[in-house]
Design a protein around this motif. Structure first.
Motif, PDB file in Angstrom:
ATOM      1  N   LEU A  54       0.791  -1.231   0.000  1.00 45.65           N
ATOM      2  CA  LEU A  54       0.000   0.000   0.000  1.00 45.65           C
ATOM      3  C   LEU A  54       0.822   1.278   0.000  1.00 45.65           C
ATOM      4  O   LEU A  54       0.381   2.283  -0.500  1.00 45.65           O
ATOM      5  CB  LEU A  54      -0.863   0.045   1.268  1.00 45.65           C
ATOM      6  CG  LEU A  54      -2.268  -0.501   1.167  1.00 45.65           C
ATOM      7  CD1 LEU A  54      -3.048  -0.051   2.383  1.00 45.65           C
ATOM      8  CD2 LEU A  54      -2.972  -0.060  -0.106  1.00 45.65           C
ATOM      9  N   SER A  56      -3.120  -3.678  -2.190  1.00 48.00           N
ATOM     10  CA  SER A  56      -3.471  -2.665  -3.179  1.00 48.00           C
ATOM     11  C   SER A  56      -4.811  -2.978  -3.862  1.00 48.00           C
ATOM     12  O   SER A  56      -5.405  -2.114  -4.486  1.00 48.00           O
ATOM     13  CB  SER A  56      -2.361  -2.537  -4.219  1.00 48.00           C
ATOM     14  OG  SER A  56      -2.111  -3.803  -4.800  1.00 48.00           O
ATOM     15  N   THR A 115      -8.848  -1.705  -1.452  1.00 50.37           N
ATOM     16  CA  THR A 115      -9.123  -0.354  -0.950  1.00 50.37           C
ATOM     17  C   THR A 115     -10.586  -0.173  -0.523  1.00 50.37           C
ATOM     18  O   THR A 115     -10.865   0.600   0.387  1.00 50.37           O
ATOM     19  CB  THR A 115      -8.755   0.708  -2.003  1.00 50.37           C
ATOM     20  OG1 THR A 115      -9.281   0.281  -3.241  1.00 50.37           O
ATOM     21  CG2 THR A 115      -7.267   0.840  -2.147  1.00 50.37           C
ATOM     22  N   GLN A 148     -11.963   1.533   2.922  1.00 50.46           N
ATOM     23  CA  GLN A 148     -12.854   2.691   2.851  1.00 50.46           C
ATOM     24  C   GLN A 148     -14.085   2.460   3.737  1.00 50.46           C
ATOM     25  O   GLN A 148     -14.497   3.343   4.488  1.00 50.46           O
ATOM     26  CB  GLN A 148     -13.256   2.938   1.377  1.00 50.46           C
ATOM     27  CG  GLN A 148     -14.001   4.232   1.129  1.00 50.46           C
ATOM     28  CD  GLN A 148     -13.240   5.471   1.616  1.00 50.46           C
ATOM     29  OE1 GLN A 148     -12.005   5.521   1.564  1.00 50.46           O
ATOM     30  NE2 GLN A 148     -13.968   6.470   2.122  1.00 50.46           N
ATOM     31  N   GLU A 151      -5.128   7.024   0.661  1.00 53.89           N
ATOM     32  CA  GLU A 151      -4.745   5.624   0.883  1.00 53.89           C
ATOM     33  C   GLU A 151      -4.871   5.269   2.376  1.00 53.89           C
ATOM     34  O   GLU A 151      -4.551   6.099   3.227  1.00 53.89           O
ATOM     35  CB  GLU A 151      -3.286   5.485   0.452  1.00 53.89           C
ATOM     36  CG  GLU A 151      -2.871   4.083   0.106  1.00 53.89           C
ATOM     37  CD  GLU A 151      -1.452   4.060  -0.481  1.00 53.89           C
ATOM     38  OE1 GLU A 151      -0.501   4.414   0.214  1.00 53.89           O
ATOM     39  OE2 GLU A 151      -1.326   3.672  -1.659  1.00 53.89           O
TER      40      GLU A 151
END
Ligand code: GLU
Length: 311
Positions: free
Chosen positions: A47, A79, A82, A86, A185
């Motif tokens: 990440l 990666s 996400t 979130q 990120e």
């Protein structure tokens, strides 16, 4: 009822070549889970975009194979996850566990009131705690997207570490920490909790440089209503000066040893012996260490690298 089998993981960051310190933590994590017929997962923590090096994930996977450290099921790449991070961030925002922060690293370092932690890292002086009415207001102040910080709402975090014993952290020393960076990120602390929980990880064995992180991760687990895994933090590999292995101690990368024609059995055998797992120094595979493996045998002091694989 039969005890549940452990689920552990290897969670390397593909930021360069792996070295002796990583190998020793991976070996111990592998042995601890495999010796109890558990499941071992591999998650590539790719990440931290500027530090992630192209090609190093593939090299890492090949290195683990060369060392004889296998894993179960498909490899997970942070990666690609996400959306999960979130969702977790949204929950923390909704519950009021996090606040937007407009500070740059430099501003934090310059803040006159910023005390310094024992390890020399800057303690966040809570500048933005209860400062902004919205994320947009913080971003406007920062003139770029704000980050999100998790707020410690208790003075201490206690837990029982499977290697270090009873641990008590003063949260004022750790201070509020970033869970989502200003590039959007997820920060390491959030991603690792979301992933370990989603992957059903029951035990986390890693280097004791991450002991502070365990306290941060525990408060995230609690806020998200997730089960906290058992933590086992093992001493790092150090140089003859007692300091954590670094460039000045010479090249301890696996690439270097492979170029020197050192075999994986030599590396594994030395690590096992120097860690107190075997009574004499001999070459061996991880598999050959399984019989009789007991994490309690592990020497509690850092393992010292003197520049060669000898007793
Ligand atoms: N990816 C982290 C590292 O390589 C380790 C994360 C963890 O074990 O929690 O330092």
């Amino acid at each position: 009822m039969a005890p549940k089998l452990p689920i552990g993981r290897l969670a390397p960051s593909p930021t360069g070549v792996i070295h002796l310190g990583n190998i020793r933590s991976f070996l111990l994590a592998w042995l601890d889970v495999r010796s109890r017929n558990g499941t071992l997962l591999l998650r590539v923590e790719d990440l931290d975009s500027p530090r992630v090096k192209k090609g190093s994930a593939a090299q890492l996977i090949e290195d683990l194979q060369w060392l004889g450290l296998d894993y179960d099921s498909e490899i997970v790449f942070q990666s690609q996850r996400t959306v999960l991070y979130q969702h977790a961030l949204e929950q923390l925002i909704e519950q009021g566990n996090v606040y937007p922060c407009a500070c740059s690293r430099r501003e934090i370092e310059l803040a006159a009131s910023a005390p310094h932690a024992d390890d020399g890292s800057t303690v966040y002086p809570l500048t933005c705690y209860q400062r902004f009415s919205s994320y947009e207001a913080a971003s406007e102040q920062a003139q770029r997207p704000a980050c999100w910080r998790f707020h410690f709402d208790q003075p201490n975090v206690d837990f029982e570490d499977g290697v270090c014993g009873a641990i008590n952290f003063d949260t004022a020393r750790l201070s509020d920490f970033v869970v989502s960076k200003n590039n959007g990120e997820a920060a390491y602390q959030l991603a690792v909790v979301v992933d370990d929980a989603a992957q059903g990880v029951t035990e986390v064995l890693r280097g004791d440089d991450l002991l502070d992180s365990a306290a941060r991760q525990i408060v995230i687990y609690r806020a998200l209503g997730l089960d906290v895994p058992e933590f086992k933090h093992v001493p790092l590999v150090a140089g003859e000066d007692g300091k954590r292995l670094a460039k000045r101690h010479g090249d301890t990368s696996l690439q270097h040893f492979r170029q020197q024609q050192v075999s994986s059995q030599q590396i594994i055998g030395w690590l096992a012996y120097a860690s107190g797992l075997t009574d004499d120094l001999h070459e061996c595979t991880p598999q050959q260490l399984l019989d009789g493996f007991d994490l309690k045998k592990l020497r509690q002091q850092p393992l010292i690298w003197r520049g060669e694989f000898s007793a």
